[in-house]
Design a protein around this motif. Sequence first.
Motif, short mmCIF file in Angstrom:
data_model
loop_
_atom_site.label_atom_id
_atom_site.label_comp_id
_atom_site.label_asym_id
_atom_site.label_seq_id
_atom_site.Cartn_x
_atom_site.Cartn_y
_atom_site.Cartn_z
N HIS A 66 10.47 5.66 13.56
CA HIS A 66 11.11 4.69 14.45
C HIS A 66 11.37 5.37 15.78
CE1 HIS A 66 13.41 1.23 15.71
NE2 HIS A 66 14.47 1.99 15.97
N LYS A 67 10.87 4.75 16.86
CA LYS A 67 11.06 5.26 18.21
C LYS A 67 10.67 6.73 18.33
CE LYS A 67 14.48 1.93 19.85
NZ LYS A 67 15.83 1.73 20.45
N GLY A 68 9.53 7.08 17.73
CA GLY A 68 8.99 8.41 17.89
C GLY A 68 9.63 9.49 17.06
N GLN A 69 10.46 9.10 16.09
CA GLN A 69 11.12 10.08 15.24
C GLN A 69 10.94 9.71 13.77
OE1 GLN A 69 15.07 9.58 17.15
NE2 GLN A 69 14.96 11.75 17.63
N VAL A 70 11.09 10.70 12.90
CA VAL A 70 11.07 10.45 11.46
C VAL A 70 12.45 9.95 11.05
CG1 VAL A 70 10.86 11.49 9.17
CG2 VAL A 70 9.28 12.15 11.00
N LEU A 71 12.50 8.70 10.60
CA LEU A 71 13.77 8.09 10.21
C LEU A 71 14.09 8.35 8.74
CD1 LEU A 71 16.02 6.36 11.48
CD2 LEU A 71 14.80 4.34 10.67
N HIS A 72 13.06 8.23 7.88
CA HIS A 72 13.21 8.50 6.45
C HIS A 72 12.00 9.29 5.96
CE1 HIS A 72 16.59 5.74 6.16
NE2 HIS A 72 15.86 4.78 6.71
N ASP A 73 12.23 10.21 5.05
CA ASP A 73 11.17 10.99 4.43
C ASP A 73 11.40 10.96 2.92
OD1 ASP A 73 9.26 12.78 3.60
OD2 ASP A 73 9.80 14.37 5.00
N LEU A 74 10.68 10.06 2.24
CA LEU A 74 10.91 9.81 0.82
C LEU A 74 9.97 10.66 -0.02
CD1 LEU A 74 11.17 5.91 0.98
CD2 LEU A 74 12.98 7.61 1.34
N GLN A 75 10.54 11.53 -0.86
CA GLN A 75 9.76 12.42 -1.70
C GLN A 75 10.36 12.45 -3.10
OE1 GLN A 75 8.77 16.31 0.14
NE2 GLN A 75 9.96 15.66 1.93
N GLN A 83 0.83 -1.20 0.00
CA GLN A 83 0.00 0.00 0.00
C GLN A 83 0.87 1.26 0.00
OE1 GLN A 83 -2.88 0.00 3.16
NE2 GLN A 83 -3.92 -1.83 2.45
N ALA A 84 1.95 1.21 0.76
CA ALA A 84 2.82 2.39 0.87
C ALA A 84 3.39 2.80 -0.48
CB ALA A 84 3.95 2.13 1.86
N VAL A 85 3.78 1.81 -1.30
CA VAL A 85 4.38 2.16 -2.59
C VAL A 85 3.33 2.40 -3.68
CG1 VAL A 85 6.52 0.95 -2.06
CG2 VAL A 85 4.70 -0.25 -3.28
N ASN A 86 2.13 1.82 -3.50
CA ASN A 86 1.09 1.99 -4.52
C ASN A 86 0.29 3.27 -4.34
OD1 ASN A 86 1.78 -0.42 -5.71
ND2 ASN A 86 0.13 -1.60 -4.77
N LEU A 87 0.29 3.81 -3.14
CA LEU A 87 -0.52 4.99 -2.85
C LEU A 87 0.38 6.15 -2.44
CD1 LEU A 87 -3.23 3.24 -0.67
CD2 LEU A 87 -3.54 4.05 -3.00
N GLY A 88 -0.14 7.33 -2.62
CA GLY A 88 0.54 8.50 -2.09
C GLY A 88 1.74 8.95 -2.89
N ALA A 140 9.54 8.00 -6.07
CA ALA A 140 9.08 7.36 -7.31
C ALA A 140 9.79 6.05 -7.57
CB ALA A 140 9.27 8.32 -8.49
N ARG A 141 11.03 5.91 -7.12
CA ARG A 141 11.82 4.71 -7.39
C ARG A 141 11.62 3.59 -6.37
NH1 ARG A 141 15.90 8.65 -8.02
NH2 ARG A 141 16.79 7.98 -6.02
N VAL A 142 11.03 3.92 -5.23
CA VAL A 142 11.01 2.97 -4.12
C VAL A 142 10.08 1.79 -4.41
CG1 VAL A 142 9.10 3.94 -2.75
CG2 VAL A 142 11.04 2.86 -1.60
N ARG A 143 10.48 0.60 -3.94
CA ARG A 143 9.71 -0.63 -4.08
C ARG A 143 9.48 -1.23 -2.69
NH1 ARG A 143 13.88 -3.76 -7.67
NH2 ARG A 143 15.14 -2.89 -5.98
N PRO A 144 8.52 -2.16 -2.57
CA PRO A 144 8.27 -2.76 -1.25
C PRO A 144 9.53 -3.36 -0.63
CG PRO A 144 6.50 -3.34 -2.75
CD PRO A 144 7.55 -2.64 -3.58
N GLU A 145 10.34 -4.03 -1.46
CA GLU A 145 11.55 -4.65 -0.90
C GLU A 145 12.56 -3.61 -0.41
OE1 GLU A 145 11.62 -5.39 -5.46
OE2 GLU A 145 10.14 -5.22 -3.84
N ASP A 146 12.54 -2.41 -1.01
CA ASP A 146 13.42 -1.35 -0.53
C ASP A 146 13.02 -0.92 0.88
OD1 ASP A 146 14.71 -1.31 -3.01
OD2 ASP A 146 13.26 0.14 -3.82
#
Length: 270
Positions: A223-232, A211-216, A237-243
């Motif tokens: 992670h632990k109450g912080q933003v670890l990654h912010d993909l924009q 859902q994360a890669v198909n939507l939005g 556009a390149r990210v896949r579920p396995e990534d």
Amino acid sequence: MLQIDRITKTFNPGTPNEVRALRGVSLDLPNGTFLVVIGTNGSGKSTLLNAVAGSFFVDTGTISIAGQKITNWPEHRRAKFIGRVFQDPFRGTAPTMSIAENLVLASRRGKPRGLALALSHRVKEDLKARVRPLNMGLEERLDNPIGSLSGGQRQALTLLMASWIKPELLLLDEHTAALDPKTADQVIRLTYEIIERDKLTTLMVTHSMQQAVNLGDRIVMMHKGQVLHDLQGSERARVRPEDLLGRFEAVRRREQLDGSVAEMLATSYV
């Protein structure tokens, strides 16, 4: 449109059960952004959504929607700006009221709610037209109690209700997690259609990497109450579920390593 500035939240402070759920989280969502938030259990993703919804007040930091600082607003006051769909299909509706009555309540958010007057023949025909695209046959069951419906039917109607009067912000709290795969896919397709049609600014929490890669158009990993990654942008556009799974695995390995080092240091002084 949604601005979150360095918010923190600690539950049960000063006790053995203290949990630092949010640790200085900042996010800025321009109009029309569809943000998907992922993370393991306890990462803070649902706490972030609840902080925006007003389920509790944050300890520090500010939250603004459409230029209004809502940090200290109670949940019911924020509802004029926010549409929300919960994980539980049986939340967000009045189960003993009919489908039509629930829809009318949603359509009259912020207005006087005289149901006897509101449910005219013309209004019912309008409700049928709005419900028919769900392709669930519910337009012929408007007088049925909404509590008599299946989880998928109810979740579809809840999504329709949350977006009936175009909200400034739509919150989706793992809204397909309690559904079977086929029904979840149906609700996800409806979600995408509504958000695309109305260009809704959306914050969606999910455990599903697919859902994360198909939507939005943006993915935030917490992670632990912080933003670890912010993909924009191009990275998103390149990210896949396995990534995404690889990023989770990297966190797990790092924590195992940190734990091993800490244990080694502790035992070295024994």
